[in-house]
Design a protein around this motif. Structure first.
Motif, mmCIF file in Angstrom:
data_model
loop_
_atom_site.group_PDB
_atom_site.id
_atom_site.type_symbol
_atom_site.label_atom_id
_atom_site.label_comp_id
_atom_site.label_asym_id
_atom_site.label_seq_id
_atom_site.Cartn_x
_atom_site.Cartn_y
_atom_site.Cartn_z
ATOM 1 N N GLU A 1 0.807 -1.219 0.000
ATOM 2 C CA GLU A 1 0.000 0.000 0.000
ATOM 3 C C GLU A 1 0.842 1.272 0.000
ATOM 4 N N SER A 2 1.883 1.314 0.829
ATOM 5 C CA SER A 2 2.674 2.531 0.917
ATOM 6 C C SER A 2 3.385 2.840 -0.398
ATOM 7 N N ASN A 3 4.114 1.867 -0.928
ATOM 8 C CA ASN A 3 4.831 2.086 -2.190
ATOM 9 C C ASN A 3 3.883 2.408 -3.335
ATOM 10 N N ASN A 4 2.796 1.672 -3.431
ATOM 11 C CA ASN A 4 1.865 1.886 -4.529
ATOM 12 C C ASN A 4 1.108 3.201 -4.416
ATOM 13 N N SER A 5 1.152 3.825 -3.247
ATOM 14 C CA SER A 5 0.516 5.130 -3.074
ATOM 15 C C SER A 5 1.468 6.279 -3.377
ATOM 16 N N SER A 6 2.624 5.960 -3.940
ATOM 17 C CA SER A 6 3.597 6.995 -4.281
ATOM 18 C C SER A 6 3.007 8.040 -5.225
ATOM 19 N N LEU A 7 3.314 9.304 -4.946
ATOM 20 C CA LEU A 7 3.053 10.344 -5.931
ATOM 21 C C LEU A 7 4.004 10.142 -7.106
ATOM 22 N N ILE A 8 3.486 10.284 -8.306
ATOM 23 C CA ILE A 8 4.294 10.221 -9.519
ATOM 24 C C ILE A 8 4.407 11.643 -10.062
ATOM 25 N N VAL A 9 5.634 12.098 -10.261
ATOM 26 C CA VAL A 9 5.881 13.501 -10.565
ATOM 27 C C VAL A 9 6.454 13.643 -11.977
ATOM 28 N N SER A 10 5.741 14.382 -12.833
ATOM 29 C CA SER A 10 6.223 14.705 -14.178
ATOM 30 C C SER A 10 6.695 16.159 -14.189
ATOM 31 N N VAL A 11 7.879 16.384 -14.740
ATOM 32 C CA VAL A 11 8.459 17.720 -14.812
ATOM 33 C C VAL A 11 8.651 18.070 -16.284
ATOM 34 N N PHE A 12 8.042 19.185 -16.711
ATOM 35 C CA PHE A 12 8.116 19.622 -18.103
ATOM 36 C C PHE A 12 8.836 20.972 -18.164
ATOM 37 N N HIS A 13 9.920 21.010 -18.932
ATOM 38 C CA HIS A 13 10.708 22.236 -19.090
ATOM 39 C C HIS A 13 11.037 22.380 -20.563
#
Length: 286
Positions: A173-185
């Motif tokens: 549960e903890s790992n799968n609840s990770s925020l996934i962050v996309s950075v666009f520059h």
């Protein structure tokens, strides 16, 4: 150039298909033009050597973002490095999830520098590190924002899309609840996968329509069945793995990266600094 053209064409037809079916399209990278690229400034991306733990600092002359904080005690290293770079404020602190190797250094960071905004995952995990993080937030008068679904943040010429889980998980549960962050520059696209495991990876792949230049491999390079689908979906050229000599990445993961021609950088071999120019991501070593 051919690869960039394929990416543009693929994105166009994916968007067209979404419009024709009447479905909501997933979050997309902002449109980049030659005029936009001509005014881009550089952003630095520093991958700390934090053992089997995550800590990434992104900054330019005006703004700074920290994604995860390593284990307890590592906050001192983060703060020291920020001081060396002349960084006195974080515009954004992102805690992808509450395992101790991601939230452990948050207390020291919050105590030592001004933090404007904090984003966090939705699954608390009782631990000393988590309790100290909550206490530090309270002491600073900050309220962290729990992210569910997509949240966009703009910092100058940088757009950050934070994808939070919208469900609960019966496994990991903890790992799968990770925020996934996309950075666009500009034309550069970077992806931070936290410790996402197979179920979370599958959710991301199902909605993804973006080819990324750079990826932080999830869960410290431990082999997962979903990695092949993730790499096919995101088409990165560069990958970073946060591992340690005591807990190295799986050889099968490295073999897969080599199979796809993706350059792999390992923080267990040292800290790594990248530069995003808006038209390419380059490495500068540490």
């Amino acid at each position: 150039m051919k690869r960039r053209l394929r990416r543009t064409v693929a994105a166009f037809f994916a968007l067209l298909a979404g419009l024709m079916t009447g479905c909501d399209a997933p979050a997309q990278a902002p449109e980049t033009t030659q005029q936009t690229l001509s005014v881009m400034g550089d952003w630095s991306v520093y991958c700390f050597q934090a053992g089997k733990a995550d800590a990434f600092l992104l900054w330019n002359e005006d703004s700074a973002v920290l994604i995860d904080t390593g284990e307890s005690g590592f906050g001192k290293t983060i703060v020291s490095y920020m001081q060396e770079q002349g960084i006195t404020k974080l515009d954004l602190l992102i805690i992808t999830h509450f395992d101790k190797d991601h939230v452990g250094g948050a207390k020291k960071v919050l105590e030592s520098v001004e933090v404007a905004r904090v984003l966090q995952s939705n699954v608390p995990k009782e631990s000393s590190a988590y309790s100290k993080y909550l206490a530090a937030l309270e002491a600073k008068g900050l309220t962290a924002e729990t992210v569910s679904g997509d949240l966009d943040v703009r910092l100058g010429d940088l757009q950050i899309t934070v994808n939070g889980p919208t469900k609960t998980y019966s496994v990991d549960e903890s790992n799968n609840s990770s925020l996934i962050v996309s950075v666009f520059h500009g034309a550069d696209k970077l992806l931070f996968m936290g410790d996402a495991e197979d179920e979370r990876i599958a959710e991301f792949v199902a909605q993804n329509q973006t080819d990324y230049d750079w990826i932080k491999i999830p869960y410290h390079g431990h082999w997962q069945d979903g990695l092949q689908a993730l790499l096919k979906s995101t088409s990165p050229e560069t990958a970073v793995i946060t591992s340690s000599s005591e807990e190295p990445e799986d050889e099968q993961t490295l073999d897969l990266l080599a199979q796809y021609g993706i350059a792999a950088y390992l923080t267990r071999e040292g800290a790594i600094r990248f530069t995003s120019t808006g038209s390419g991501v380059t490495t500068q070593g540490a």
